[in-house]
Design a protein around this motif. Structure first.
Motif, mmCIF file in Angstrom:
data_model
loop_
_atom_site.group_PDB
_atom_site.id
_atom_site.type_symbol
_atom_site.label_atom_id
_atom_site.label_comp_id
_atom_site.label_asym_id
_atom_site.label_seq_id
_atom_site.Cartn_x
_atom_site.Cartn_y
_atom_site.Cartn_z
ATOM 1 N N LYS A 330 -36.029 71.649 -14.536
ATOM 2 C CA LYS A 330 -36.765 70.494 -14.016
ATOM 3 C C LYS A 330 -36.088 69.211 -14.471
ATOM 4 O O LYS A 330 -35.967 68.948 -15.663
ATOM 5 C CB LYS A 330 -38.213 70.513 -14.495
ATOM 6 C CG LYS A 330 -39.042 69.361 -13.934
ATOM 7 C CD LYS A 330 -40.508 69.487 -14.286
ATOM 8 C CE LYS A 330 -41.313 68.363 -13.644
ATOM 9 N NZ LYS A 330 -42.766 68.496 -13.915
ATOM 10 N N PRO A 331 -35.644 68.370 -13.527
ATOM 11 C CA PRO A 331 -34.938 67.131 -13.900
ATOM 12 C C PRO A 331 -35.891 66.104 -14.511
ATOM 13 O O PRO A 331 -37.112 66.159 -14.323
ATOM 14 C CB PRO A 331 -34.392 66.620 -12.566
ATOM 15 C CG PRO A 331 -34.600 67.723 -11.581
ATOM 16 C CD PRO A 331 -35.734 68.545 -12.082
ATOM 17 N N ASN A 332 -35.303 65.142 -15.219
ATOM 18 C CA ASN A 332 -36.083 64.020 -15.741
ATOM 19 C C ASN A 332 -36.239 62.920 -14.700
ATOM 20 O O ASN A 332 -37.256 62.231 -14.661
ATOM 21 C CB ASN A 332 -35.392 63.429 -16.981
ATOM 22 C CG ASN A 332 -35.390 64.386 -18.150
ATOM 23 O OD1 ASN A 332 -36.275 65.224 -18.269
ATOM 24 N ND2 ASN A 332 -34.391 64.282 -19.015
ATOM 25 N N GLU A 333 -35.225 62.723 -13.859
ATOM 26 C CA GLU A 333 -35.206 61.599 -12.939
ATOM 27 C C GLU A 333 -36.168 61.817 -11.774
ATOM 28 O O GLU A 333 -36.175 62.869 -11.154
ATOM 29 C CB GLU A 333 -33.795 61.379 -12.374
ATOM 30 C CG GLU A 333 -32.729 61.124 -13.440
ATOM 31 C CD GLU A 333 -32.039 62.404 -13.872
ATOM 32 O OE1 GLU A 333 -32.593 63.495 -13.607
ATOM 33 O OE2 GLU A 333 -30.962 62.311 -14.474
ATOM 34 N N SER A 334 -36.966 60.784 -11.490
ATOM 35 C CA SER A 334 -37.879 60.873 -10.348
ATOM 36 C C SER A 334 -37.113 61.022 -9.040
ATOM 37 O O SER A 334 -37.604 61.637 -8.089
ATOM 38 C CB SER A 334 -38.776 59.632 -10.300
ATOM 39 O OG SER A 334 -37.993 58.450 -10.185
ATOM 40 N N SER A 335 -35.897 60.491 -8.984
ATOM 41 C CA SER A 335 -35.091 60.575 -7.769
ATOM 42 C C SER A 335 -34.652 61.998 -7.449
ATOM 43 O O SER A 335 -34.222 62.281 -6.330
ATOM 44 C CB SER A 335 -33.851 59.676 -7.901
ATOM 45 O OG SER A 335 -33.065 60.057 -9.015
ATOM 46 N N SER A 336 -34.755 62.893 -8.411
ATOM 47 C CA SER A 336 -34.349 64.288 -8.206
ATOM 48 C C SER A 336 -35.521 65.211 -7.896
ATOM 49 O O SER A 336 -35.331 66.396 -7.657
ATOM 50 C CB SER A 336 -33.625 64.807 -9.463
ATOM 51 O OG SER A 336 -32.458 64.071 -9.708
ATOM 52 N N PHE A 377 -29.690 74.254 -11.056
ATOM 53 C CA PHE A 377 -29.745 72.855 -11.471
ATOM 54 C C PHE A 377 -29.964 71.992 -10.229
ATOM 55 O O PHE A 377 -29.021 71.752 -9.475
ATOM 56 C CB PHE A 377 -28.441 72.448 -12.164
ATOM 57 C CG PHE A 377 -28.128 73.231 -13.405
ATOM 58 C CD1 PHE A 377 -28.556 72.800 -14.641
ATOM 59 C CD2 PHE A 377 -27.394 74.412 -13.321
ATOM 60 C CE1 PHE A 377 -28.269 73.526 -15.786
ATOM 61 C CE2 PHE A 377 -27.095 75.150 -14.458
ATOM 62 C CZ PHE A 377 -27.543 74.699 -15.700
ATOM 63 N N PRO A 378 -31.172 71.498 -9.974
ATOM 64 C CA PRO A 378 -31.427 70.739 -8.747
ATOM 65 C C PRO A 378 -31.176 69.236 -8.917
ATOM 66 O O PRO A 378 -31.987 68.517 -9.495
ATOM 67 C CB PRO A 378 -32.907 71.018 -8.480
ATOM 68 C CG PRO A 378 -33.491 71.259 -9.839
ATOM 69 C CD PRO A 378 -32.400 71.767 -10.727
ATOM 70 N N ASN A 379 -30.032 68.783 -8.434
ATOM 71 C CA ASN A 379 -29.735 67.356 -8.409
ATOM 72 C C ASN A 379 -29.790 66.713 -9.800
ATOM 73 O O ASN A 379 -30.289 65.601 -9.959
ATOM 74 C CB ASN A 379 -30.693 66.622 -7.456
ATOM 75 C CG ASN A 379 -30.122 65.307 -6.966
ATOM 76 O OD1 ASN A 379 -28.922 65.194 -6.715
ATOM 77 N ND2 ASN A 379 -30.970 64.314 -6.830
ATOM 78 N N LEU A 380 -29.287 67.402 -10.810
ATOM 79 C CA LEU A 380 -29.219 66.850 -12.157
ATOM 80 C C LEU A 380 -27.969 65.981 -12.280
ATOM 81 O O LEU A 380 -26.855 66.481 -12.148
ATOM 82 C CB LEU A 380 -29.168 67.963 -13.211
ATOM 83 C CG LEU A 380 -30.516 68.337 -13.851
ATOM 84 C CD1 LEU A 380 -31.410 69.006 -12.825
ATOM 85 C CD2 LEU A 380 -30.299 69.238 -15.036
#
Length: 535
Positions: A330-336, A377-380
């Protein structure tokens, strides 16, 4: 009223508002506005009755606002817009994480409560930086003197005016928010645990808390399609990430904050509650008011049925052991998040058993990462040096890897690791991809595209030049002309150096924003990809 964990009809935990905006107890503090309707110490009676009936009591606070009378005496404690205006909503003025009311006075309020009442836990509503009022009006970044001074001291320049993800100053502000929020949680943790180590701390954040609170809710203006996996994702991302934290996913009955007294469909409530159970949580259901005269009772029997089911079968829930061999980061960035949620939905609907851990927990997973056969890794945008060491180690142990979107292109160090792990050299991002395609060459790999040779791109596309040992599975077709129709076939060109590639050993790389994984490749294909790389 709010009932959490195994509360509500089975009555184990009771959460009641206590103070912050307004004191519901006879406070002695000068700047804690006391409810004008307070006639006696009702809170003391409630705590006593709860404990007599073996019910845990959690005190609910909200320090995001304070009464306007306090603002008149201490105007420097409060939120300010860039034009130095305050936000006064029904006589309650917005405060700020860095202002004195939240940073210092809230601790005095908590200390008074902990010393005066035998609470079992404390919960903070609307914790952190608030830029909107209850009517969803947006006021922007706080520019109070405290925020201005702290940001300047930390980064050497003034606060940003707008929330622009492309702006370096705003990126600094996101770091500023994270650092100051965590610092405040650490101060709360120190105070509470020093007073009584057995008091649980809960809020909508995972740092220095015992119970992570999340919500499954709806909103009238929220875009469709409706996200039906809210409870599953909320619970799973905490349950799979920490051993020492509980997750309490609050199922909000109301259709929107504006319509607190009308509930969503009972079927939606049941989905959320059963998802919470199936993902490893207890039950948490919320209405505003009391059950006896609540104007919409349509959902209450269904909720009662599920709580009764949980009470009868609770020995089987809440202590699961994962059998997953796929891990989604789970990415940290809201954009991801769009990319992440699209892959989450795909895995769910194909019935692939998978775990989710937050990116920050890569260095301290609750299970060894090499137990998995595939990590996604989704859009990290980046990993740290130590996180890359972990990835290299699991790759060496035979774990397959898939990355999507604009993964690992943030800086030169990550681009170098992108080449080392996935065999592709970064060539930039193509933003305009309308009329771009990928060619489906391997029908065995993508069986649902048996009769479809091309799939379209939309959104950002990361361009790579792959090494000679990389096998291209979805070559990129350069932008085609789509009008006038008689000219279209003149400009189609295949480019074999870009596209979706598979390194034949154990790794894969897809560089599409969300067009393919979310809208073009079916779940069956994802399972096929997984099986391909296991061989």
């Amino acid at each position: 009223m709010n009932y959490t964990a195994q509360g509500f009809f089975s009555k184990y935990t009771y959460v009641k508002y206590w103070g912050g905006i307004e004191a519901f107890y006879p406070t002695k503090l000068e700047y804690h506005y006391k409810s004008p309707y307070l006639k006696k110490d009702l809170v003391q009676e409630v705590v006593q009755k709860c404990h007599e009936n073996k019910i845990k009591f959690i005190a609910r606070f909200d320090f995001s606002k304070a009464h306007e009378s306090i603002f008149l005496e201490q105007p420097d404690w409060f939120y300010r817009t860039k034009d130095k205006e305050i936000v006064n909503y029904n006589q309650m003025v917005h405060t700020c994480v860095n202002g004195f009311y939240q940073r210092e006075y809230s601790l005095k309020i908590m200390e008074e409560v902990i010393e005066q009442y035998a609470v079992d836990g404390i919960f903070f509503n609307m914790f952190g930086y608030q830029t909107r009022d209850y009517s969803n009006n947006y006021y922007g970044i706080c520019h109070c003197e405290s925020c201005r001074k702290r940001f300047k001291a930390m980064f050497g320049h003034d606060l940003p005016v707008d929330e622009n993800l492309e702006d370096k100053v705003f990126q600094d502000y996101l770091t500023f928010k994270s650092v100051t929020t965590k610092e405040m949680l650490e101060r709360i943790h120190h105070l509470v645990k020093t007073k009584n180590n057995n008091i649980a701390i809960s809020t909508y954040h995972d740092h220095k808390v015992d119970i992570v609170r999340k919500e499954s809710n709806t909103a009238i203006d929220r875009h469709y399609p409706k996200w039906l996996y809210s409870a599953s994702e909320n619970v799973q991302s905490v349950e799979n990430s920490w051993k020492n934290k509980l997750i309490s996913n609050c199922v909000i009955n109301a259709v929107d904050i504006f319509y607190r007294f009308v509930g969503v469909s009972k079927h939606e409530v049941k989905i959320r509650l059963y998802e919470s159970l199936a993902s490893g949580s207890g039950l948490d259901f919320c209405i505003i008011g009391v059950f006896e005269d609540y104007p919409d009772r349509n959902n209450l029997e269904a909720v009662k049925e599920i709580f009764a089911f949980h009470q009868k079968n609770q020995e089987y829930f809440g202590n699961f052991s994962s059998m997953a061999d796929v891990l989604l980061i789970k990415p940290n960035e809201s954009s991801s998040m769009k990319e992440y949620l699209g892959i989450y939905k795909m895995l769910k609907e194909e019935h692939v058993i998978f775990d989710v851990i937050k990116k920050d927990n890569l260095l301290a997973p609750i299970q060894p990462l090499d137990k998995y056969k595939l990590i996604i890794f989704p859009n990290l945008s980046s990993l740290s040096e130590n996180e890359w060491k972990v990835v290299k180690n699991v790759q060496g142990n035979g774990v397959s890897l898939i990355a999507t979107g604009q993964s690992f292109i943030k800086d030169e160090a990550n681009q170098n690791m992108l080449h080392y792990i996935f065999g592709g050299r970064y060539q930039g991002v193509k933003s305009k991809t309308r009329a771009d395609y990928l060619e489906v060459r391997n029908k065995k790999m993508f069986p649902s595209f048996h009769d479809r040779d091309w799939i379209f791109l939309d959104g950002k596309f990361t361009k790579l030049v792959f090494d000679q040992n990389v096998r291209l599975l979805l070559p990129y077709i350069k932008t085609s002309r789509f009008g006038p129709p008689l000219k279209e076939l003149e400009v189609i060109t295949r480019v074999n150096i870009m596209g979706w590639a598979g390194i034949t050993k154990i790794v894969a790389q897809m560089f599409i924003f969300h067009g393919i994984l979310v809208t073009s490749i079916t779940s069956m294909d994802l399972r096929t990809i997984k099986e391909f790389y296991q061989t």
